[in-house]
Design an enzyme around this catalytic site. Structure first.
Site, PDB file in Angstrom:
ATOM      1  N   ASP A 188      26.656 -10.755 -19.119  1.00  0.00           N
ATOM      2  CA  ASP A 188      27.796  -9.911 -18.747  1.00  0.00           C
ATOM      3  C   ASP A 188      29.038 -10.182 -19.598  1.00  0.00           C
ATOM      4  O   ASP A 188      29.822  -9.274 -19.861  1.00  0.00           O
ATOM      5  CB  ASP A 188      28.101  -9.995 -17.242  1.00  0.00           C
ATOM      6  CG  ASP A 188      28.178 -11.425 -16.749  1.00  0.00           C
ATOM      7  OD1 ASP A 188      28.131 -12.349 -17.588  1.00  0.00           O
ATOM      8  OD2 ASP A 188      28.302 -11.618 -15.532  1.00  0.00           O
ATOM      9  N   THR A 227      19.324 -12.652 -20.644  1.00  0.00           N
ATOM     10  CA  THR A 227      19.715 -13.984 -20.162  1.00  0.00           C
ATOM     11  C   THR A 227      18.631 -14.494 -19.237  1.00  0.00           C
ATOM     12  O   THR A 227      18.058 -13.718 -18.461  1.00  0.00           O
ATOM     13  CB  THR A 227      21.062 -13.964 -19.411  1.00  0.00           C
ATOM     14  OG1 THR A 227      21.192 -15.186 -18.647  1.00  0.00           O
ATOM     15  CG2 THR A 227      21.188 -12.812 -18.424  1.00  0.00           C
ATOM     16  N   ARG A 287      28.698 -18.137 -28.337  1.00  0.00           N
ATOM     17  CA  ARG A 287      29.682 -17.662 -27.359  1.00  0.00           C
ATOM     18  C   ARG A 287      30.996 -17.631 -28.144  1.00  0.00           C
ATOM     19  O   ARG A 287      31.475 -18.671 -28.580  1.00  0.00           O
ATOM     20  CB  ARG A 287      29.768 -18.624 -26.180  1.00  0.00           C
ATOM     21  CG  ARG A 287      28.415 -18.816 -25.470  1.00  0.00           C
ATOM     22  CD  ARG A 287      28.575 -19.628 -24.207  1.00  0.00           C
ATOM     23  NE  ARG A 287      27.328 -20.252 -23.775  1.00  0.00           N
ATOM     24  CZ  ARG A 287      26.382 -19.641 -23.071  1.00  0.00           C
ATOM     25  NH1 ARG A 287      26.526 -18.389 -22.730  1.00  0.00           N
ATOM     26  NH2 ARG A 287      25.280 -20.287 -22.720  1.00  0.00           N
ATOM     27  N   ARG A 330      23.200 -20.812 -14.165  1.00  0.00           N
ATOM     28  CA  ARG A 330      24.660 -20.676 -14.114  1.00  0.00           C
ATOM     29  C   ARG A 330      25.099 -20.606 -12.655  1.00  0.00           C
ATOM     30  O   ARG A 330      24.865 -21.543 -11.914  1.00  0.00           O
ATOM     31  CB  ARG A 330      25.106 -19.457 -14.928  1.00  0.00           C
ATOM     32  CG  ARG A 330      26.502 -19.578 -15.450  1.00  0.00           C
ATOM     33  CD  ARG A 330      26.848 -18.594 -16.525  1.00  0.00           C
ATOM     34  NE  ARG A 330      26.430 -17.242 -16.239  1.00  0.00           N
ATOM     35  CZ  ARG A 330      27.102 -16.169 -16.583  1.00  0.00           C
ATOM     36  NH1 ARG A 330      28.248 -16.305 -17.208  1.00  0.00           N
ATOM     37  NH2 ARG A 330      26.656 -14.972 -16.335  1.00  0.00           N
ATOM     38  N   ASP A 374      21.192 -12.759 -13.817  1.00  0.00           N
ATOM     39  CA  ASP A 374      22.426 -12.593 -13.028  1.00  0.00           C
ATOM     40  C   ASP A 374      23.256 -11.382 -13.444  1.00  0.00           C
ATOM     41  O   ASP A 374      24.489 -11.391 -13.309  1.00  0.00           O
ATOM     42  CB  ASP A 374      23.274 -13.874 -13.111  1.00  0.00           C
ATOM     43  CG  ASP A 374      23.719 -14.173 -14.545  1.00  0.00           C
ATOM     44  OD1 ASP A 374      23.199 -13.550 -15.494  1.00  0.00           O
ATOM     45  OD2 ASP A 374      24.588 -15.051 -14.717  1.00  0.00           O
ATOM     46  N   ASP A 398      19.119 -16.171 -16.714  1.00  0.00           N
ATOM     47  CA  ASP A 398      19.661 -16.355 -15.363  1.00  0.00           C
ATOM     48  C   ASP A 398      19.364 -15.202 -14.397  1.00  0.00           C
ATOM     49  O   ASP A 398      19.525 -15.352 -13.192  1.00  0.00           O
ATOM     50  CB  ASP A 398      21.184 -16.537 -15.429  1.00  0.00           C
ATOM     51  CG  ASP A 398      21.589 -17.717 -16.292  1.00  0.00           C
ATOM     52  OD1 ASP A 398      20.772 -18.650 -16.416  1.00  0.00           O
ATOM     53  OD2 ASP A 398      22.701 -17.707 -16.839  1.00  0.00           O
ATOM     54  N   GLY A 429      23.933 -17.225 -24.370  1.00  0.00           N
ATOM     55  CA  GLY A 429      22.772 -18.125 -24.435  1.00  0.00           C
ATOM     56  C   GLY A 429      21.537 -17.379 -24.910  1.00  0.00           C
ATOM     57  O   GLY A 429      21.295 -16.253 -24.498  1.00  0.00           O
TER      58      GLY A 429
HETATM   59  O1  F6P Z   1      23.297 -18.334 -19.281  1.00  0.00           O
HETATM   60  C1  F6P Z   1      22.191 -19.060 -19.717  1.00  0.00           C
HETATM   61  C2  F6P Z   1      22.412 -20.527 -19.519  1.00  0.00           C
HETATM   62  O2  F6P Z   1      21.267 -21.215 -19.969  1.00  0.00           O
HETATM   63  C3  F6P Z   1      22.773 -20.953 -18.107  1.00  0.00           C
HETATM   64  O3  F6P Z   1      21.649 -21.036 -17.267  1.00  0.00           O
HETATM   65  C4  F6P Z   1      23.450 -22.266 -18.356  1.00  0.00           C
HETATM   66  O4  F6P Z   1      24.373 -22.543 -17.327  1.00  0.00           O
HETATM   67  C5  F6P Z   1      24.158 -22.051 -19.651  1.00  0.00           C
HETATM   68  O5  F6P Z   1      23.503 -20.960 -20.298  1.00  0.00           O
HETATM   69  C6  F6P Z   1      24.150 -23.229 -20.581  1.00  0.00           C
HETATM   70  O6  F6P Z   1      24.916 -22.897 -21.691  1.00  0.00           O
HETATM   71  P1  F6P Z   1      24.956 -23.724 -23.036  1.00  0.00           P
HETATM   72  O7  F6P Z   1      23.765 -23.345 -23.844  1.00  0.00           O
HETATM   73  O8  F6P Z   1      26.222 -23.306 -23.664  1.00  0.00           O
HETATM   74  O9  F6P Z   1      24.903 -25.181 -22.684  1.00  0.00           O
END
Ligand code: F6P
Length: 365
Positions: free
Chosen positions: A148, A170, A117, A216, A174, A172, A53
């Site tokens: 990660d 990120t 991703r 997340r 995390d 998050d 992300g």
């Molecule tokens: O890891 C960053 C994040 O924004 C999380 O907070 C969320 O769960 C996820 O990515 C959303 O992913 P996507 O952009 O694939 O919808």
């Protein structure tokens, strides 16, 4: 092809001849004699990519990589941007980045290199293809800015012979090895401003507004934005809540003291906010509304903290690769920049600030 700025006269310099570019290993620390004249300097090639992300501050990190590379006195470092994360490595999409490639990017959100991703990179074939493309391009090291999952990819690529350095990027927060991740501060400030707006309408209608924030499986954004916006409750995945005891009984109690509007911040990892909303309405009589803040939290111009942390970590990543230290992750320990061996980094866990949950609760009524 001209693409690199010469340090002395700031004019583009010739692309390094293929024989100057090297093998799978990051160039060893350059000996003092070699560094005496520009002609005798080694040339190394570093690729940089953003993965997973996007997060505000990723561009600042890329900029720091390009500028820090240019500033090296001991070695000529050529930087290549990789398009759309590991997808670009697999497809061999390397673009030379001179100093001007990062002009005016420090303050911009998102990632100008683009991100993805990449499922293909989770396969041995994908990793091999990416490594082969790096070998063919003469890439000596790769800076990977992401979470990660991206670091696991960086570990695999390192094992395939292309030394990588990870930078935590990120919203998050995390990443176990780092107290701080690029994008976290900006995302929290964005969420806080949105929740402030929700408070205006909650107060105007005497409602309970339940707001879901990102994170997340982590509750860092939820906990901090709840405190910063004076929310009535924060629900995080790290601590299972009892909705009756922690929310409904407390709302019923303070309604008796005259409080008429409520903000509940819920981390996305907790689960369905519609169900929480339904229970609150049914058991407190208070009108409820739900809001999912979603991807709005990922955008926007990075905060001071994100810009500075991204710059510090991008600078360290270049230092590591130029001194022959691949297979590492750069991290923040408090205000200090540190780095860890990548497998160790992937094993590390950090403590959730449960004491802050108590603070949030104590000041919420
Ligand atoms: O890891 C960053 C994040 O924004 C999380 O907070 C969320 O769960 C996820 O990515 C959303 O992913 P996507 O952009 O694939 O919808």
């Amino acid at each position: 092809m001209l693409f690199w700025k010469d340090k002395q006269n700031d004019k583009p310099a010739e692309k390094a001849a293929p024989e100057a570019a090297v093998t799978a290993e990051v160039a060893a620390p350059v000996e003092a004699e070699e560094a005496k004249s520009p002609e005798s300097k080694k040339t190394i090639k570093i690729a940089v990519l953003t993965s997973g992300g996007d997060a505000p501050g990723m561009n600042a990190a890329v900029r720091a990589v390009v500028k820090s590379a240019h500033a090296r006195q001991d070695v000529n470092v050529l930087v290549y941007g990789v398009d759309h994360g590991y997808n670009g490595l697999i497809e061999g999409k390397f673009t030379p980045m001179g100093l001007r490639a990062v002009s005016n990017t420090l303050q911009s959100g998102g990632t100008k290199l683009c991100t993805a991703r990449c499922k293909a990179f989770e396969t041995p074939e994908g990793v091999k293809q990416a490594a082969d493309n790096c070998f063919n391009e003469g890439i000596n090291g790769v800076v990977v800015i992401g979470g990660d999952g991206s670091f696991r990819g960086a570990r695999d690529l390192t094992n395939a012979g292309i030394p990588c350095v990870g930078i935590p990027g990120t919203i998050d927060n995390d990443i176990g090895c780092s107290d701080y991740t690029i994008g976290y501060d900006t995302a929290m400030n964005t969420a806080m401003r949105m929740i402030d707006n929700l408070r205006d309408t909650a107060q105007s209608h005497d409602r309970c507004n339940i707001v879901e924030v990102m994170g997340r499986h982590a509750g860092y954004i939820a906990l901090n934005t709840a405190i910063a916006s004076g929310a009535f409750a924060a629900l995080v995945p790290e601590k299972e809540a009892d909705i009756d005891r922690d929310i409904i009984d407390r709302i019923n109690f303070v309604q008796g003291t005259g409080k008429k509007h409520f903000i509940i911040v819920v981390a996305e990892g907790v689960g369905n906010i519609d169900e929480i909303s339904r229970q609150i309405k049914e058991k407190t009589g208070r009108d409820t509304r739900t809001t999912i803040l979603g991807h709005i939290q990922r955008g926007g111009s990075p905060s001071v903290r994100d810009r500075v942390a991204a710059t510090q970590m991008g600078h360290r990543a270049v230092e590591l690769l130029c001194s022959g230290n691949g297979g590492r992750v750069v991290a923040m320990k408090g205000e200090k920049v540190v780095d860890y061996e990548i497998n160790e980094a992937l094993q590390m866990k950090k403590d959730f600030p449960f004491d802050l949950l108590q603070v949030a609760s104590d000041v919420s009524i």
